[in-house]
Design a protein around this motif. Structure first.
Motif, PDB file in Angstrom:
ATOM      1  N   ALA A  87      -5.781  40.191 -71.356  1.00  0.00           N
ATOM      2  CA  ALA A  87      -5.898  40.994 -72.671  1.00  0.00           C
ATOM      3  C   ALA A  87      -6.077  40.288 -74.080  1.00  0.00           C
ATOM      4  N   GLN A  88      -5.417  39.006 -73.901  1.00  0.00           N
ATOM      5  CA  GLN A  88      -5.531  38.314 -75.251  1.00  0.00           C
ATOM      6  C   GLN A  88      -7.091  37.869 -75.326  1.00  0.00           C
ATOM      7  N   LYS A  89      -7.594  37.687 -74.237  1.00  0.00           N
ATOM      8  CA  LYS A  89      -8.939  36.919 -74.186  1.00  0.00           C
ATOM      9  C   LYS A  89     -10.229  38.201 -74.428  1.00  0.00           C
ATOM     10  N   GLY A  90      -9.588  39.307 -74.189  1.00  0.00           N
ATOM     11  CA  GLY A  90     -10.639  40.589 -74.227  1.00  0.00           C
ATOM     12  C   GLY A  90     -11.083  40.771 -73.168  1.00  0.00           C
ATOM     13  N   ILE A  91     -10.670  40.350 -71.996  1.00  0.00           N
ATOM     14  CA  ILE A  91     -11.461  40.757 -70.771  1.00  0.00           C
ATOM     15  C   ILE A  91     -11.300  42.062 -70.368  1.00  0.00           C
ATOM     16  N   LEU A  92     -10.031  42.816 -70.776  1.00  0.00           N
ATOM     17  CA  LEU A  92      -9.875  44.020 -70.144  1.00  0.00           C
ATOM     18  C   LEU A  92     -10.139  45.073 -71.053  1.00  0.00           C
ATOM     19  N   GLY A  93     -11.398  44.813 -71.950  1.00  0.00           N
ATOM     20  CA  GLY A  93     -12.027  46.039 -72.888  1.00  0.00           C
ATOM     21  C   GLY A  93     -11.293  46.771 -73.653  1.00  0.00           C
ATOM     22  N   GLY A  94      -9.899  46.195 -74.291  1.00  0.00           N
ATOM     23  CA  GLY A  94      -9.320  46.634 -75.363  1.00  0.00           C
ATOM     24  C   GLY A  94      -8.358  47.604 -74.887  1.00  0.00           C
ATOM     25  N   SER A  95      -7.982  47.710 -73.636  1.00  0.00           N
ATOM     26  CA  SER A  95      -7.090  48.968 -72.999  1.00  0.00           C
ATOM     27  C   SER A  95      -5.559  48.366 -73.615  1.00  0.00           C
ATOM     28  N   ILE A  96      -5.614  46.881 -73.572  1.00  0.00           N
ATOM     29  CA  ILE A  96      -4.346  46.600 -74.062  1.00  0.00           C
ATOM     30  C   ILE A  96      -4.768  45.520 -75.269  1.00  0.00           C
ATOM     31  N   PRO A  97      -4.294  45.804 -76.513  1.00  0.00           N
ATOM     32  CA  PRO A  97      -4.845  44.960 -77.525  1.00  0.00           C
ATOM     33  C   PRO A  97      -4.695  43.365 -77.447  1.00  0.00           C
ATOM     34  N   GLN A  98      -5.840  42.695 -78.071  1.00  0.00           N
ATOM     35  CA  GLN A  98      -5.740  41.533 -77.941  1.00  0.00           C
ATOM     36  C   GLN A  98      -4.734  40.707 -78.747  1.00  0.00           C
ATOM     37  N   ASP A  99      -4.233  41.172 -79.722  1.00  0.00           N
ATOM     38  CA  ASP A  99      -3.096  40.577 -80.586  1.00  0.00           C
ATOM     39  C   ASP A  99      -1.646  40.808 -79.970  1.00  0.00           C
ATOM     40  N   LEU A 100      -1.622  40.884 -78.627  1.00  0.00           N
ATOM     41  CA  LEU A 100      -0.269  41.098 -78.049  1.00  0.00           C
ATOM     42  C   LEU A 100       0.661  39.895 -78.263  1.00  0.00           C
ATOM     43  N   LEU A 101       0.060  38.647 -78.290  1.00  0.00           N
ATOM     44  CA  LEU A 101       1.005  37.672 -78.386  1.00  0.00           C
ATOM     45  C   LEU A 101       0.968  36.807 -79.843  1.00  0.00           C
ATOM     46  N   TYR A 102       1.773  36.187 -80.270  1.00  0.00           N
ATOM     47  CA  TYR A 102       1.963  35.330 -81.480  1.00  0.00           C
ATOM     48  C   TYR A 102       1.229  34.304 -81.259  1.00  0.00           C
ATOM     49  N   GLU A 103       1.104  33.531 -80.014  1.00  0.00           N
ATOM     50  CA  GLU A 103       0.426  32.157 -79.850  1.00  0.00           C
ATOM     51  C   GLU A 103      -0.416  32.702 -78.517  1.00  0.00           C
ATOM     52  N   GLU A 104      -1.044  31.369 -78.051  1.00  0.00           N
ATOM     53  CA  GLU A 104      -1.976  31.486 -77.138  1.00  0.00           C
ATOM     54  C   GLU A 104      -1.395  31.840 -75.882  1.00  0.00           C
ATOM     55  N   ALA A 105      -1.607  32.539 -74.841  1.00  0.00           N
ATOM     56  CA  ALA A 105      -1.080  32.718 -73.465  1.00  0.00           C
ATOM     57  C   ALA A 105      -0.721  31.698 -72.775  1.00  0.00           C
TER      58      ALA A 105
END
Length: 196
Positions: A87-105
């Protein structure tokens, strides 16, 4: 009430339990929550249901009461790794927002993702707390056996209200955000204190 941790290498020992877990996931996520997820043969599944994951079933007399999926943060299958990172990398097409974490997964051997957590809607309210405690016990026990010292999860934003009651040491690792049908937040669950 029993708990069973399933893997591709042991599912043949548990009859229909693996399939029943995926049927219960369909009931919870597709029918009850109306989430747009893949399904086949009356079962919900996704790209993270690979031999790298483990599935915890809380069950009684053949009925799956609750379930959890654990996936290592080191997992790789084609372009996919694990849900929060993808989701953070944008692979899921935006179904879960990319900014869901404060730091890198994280990608760490000792960190596993906890996902597809559910309690069957057929469980009466008076038994739910008992089921929740059984889920936490099974989740932390299985994670420890897998070598995890930390779990990360995208969970309901009301997590502070019940994580402490269940004995979980957790902290937010991302902002609250509205996804599909509610407020969610990424959390880190410290298992180091539960290591023996």
């Amino acid at each position: 009430m029993q708990t069973t941790t399933l893997s591709f290498s042991n599912l043949h020992n548990h009859g229909e339990l693996f399939a029943n877990l995926f049927r219960a996931r369909k009931q919870s996520f597709i029918i009850q929550k109306n989430w747009d997820l893949p399904e086949a043969d009356d079962m919900e599944f996704d790209q993270y249901d690979t031999p790298q994951s483990r599935w915890i079933a809380i069950h009684d007399k053949g009925e799956v009461m609750a379930g959890i999926r654990l996936t290592p943060t080191t997992a790789r299958c084609g372009i996919y790794s694990y849900m929060i990172r993808d989701a953070q990398k944008g692979i899921l097409g935006g179904s879960i927002p990319q900014d869901l974490l404060y730091e890198e997964a994280p990608v760490e051997e000792q960190t596993w993702e906890c996902s597809r957590v559910f309690v069957s809607h057929s469980i009466p309210q008076m038994y739910r707390r008992r089921v929740h405690f059984k889920m936490v016990e099974a989740m932390t026990g299985s994670a420890r056996e897998l070598g995890a010292t930390r779990l990360i999860a995208l969970t309901g934003a009301n997590w502070p209200r019940w994580y402490g009651r269940c004995g979980l040491d957790a902290q937010a690792i991302g902002p609250e955000m509205w996804i599909d049908d509610g407020n969610f937040q990424c959390v880190s669950i410290n298992l180091a204190g539960k290591m023996h």
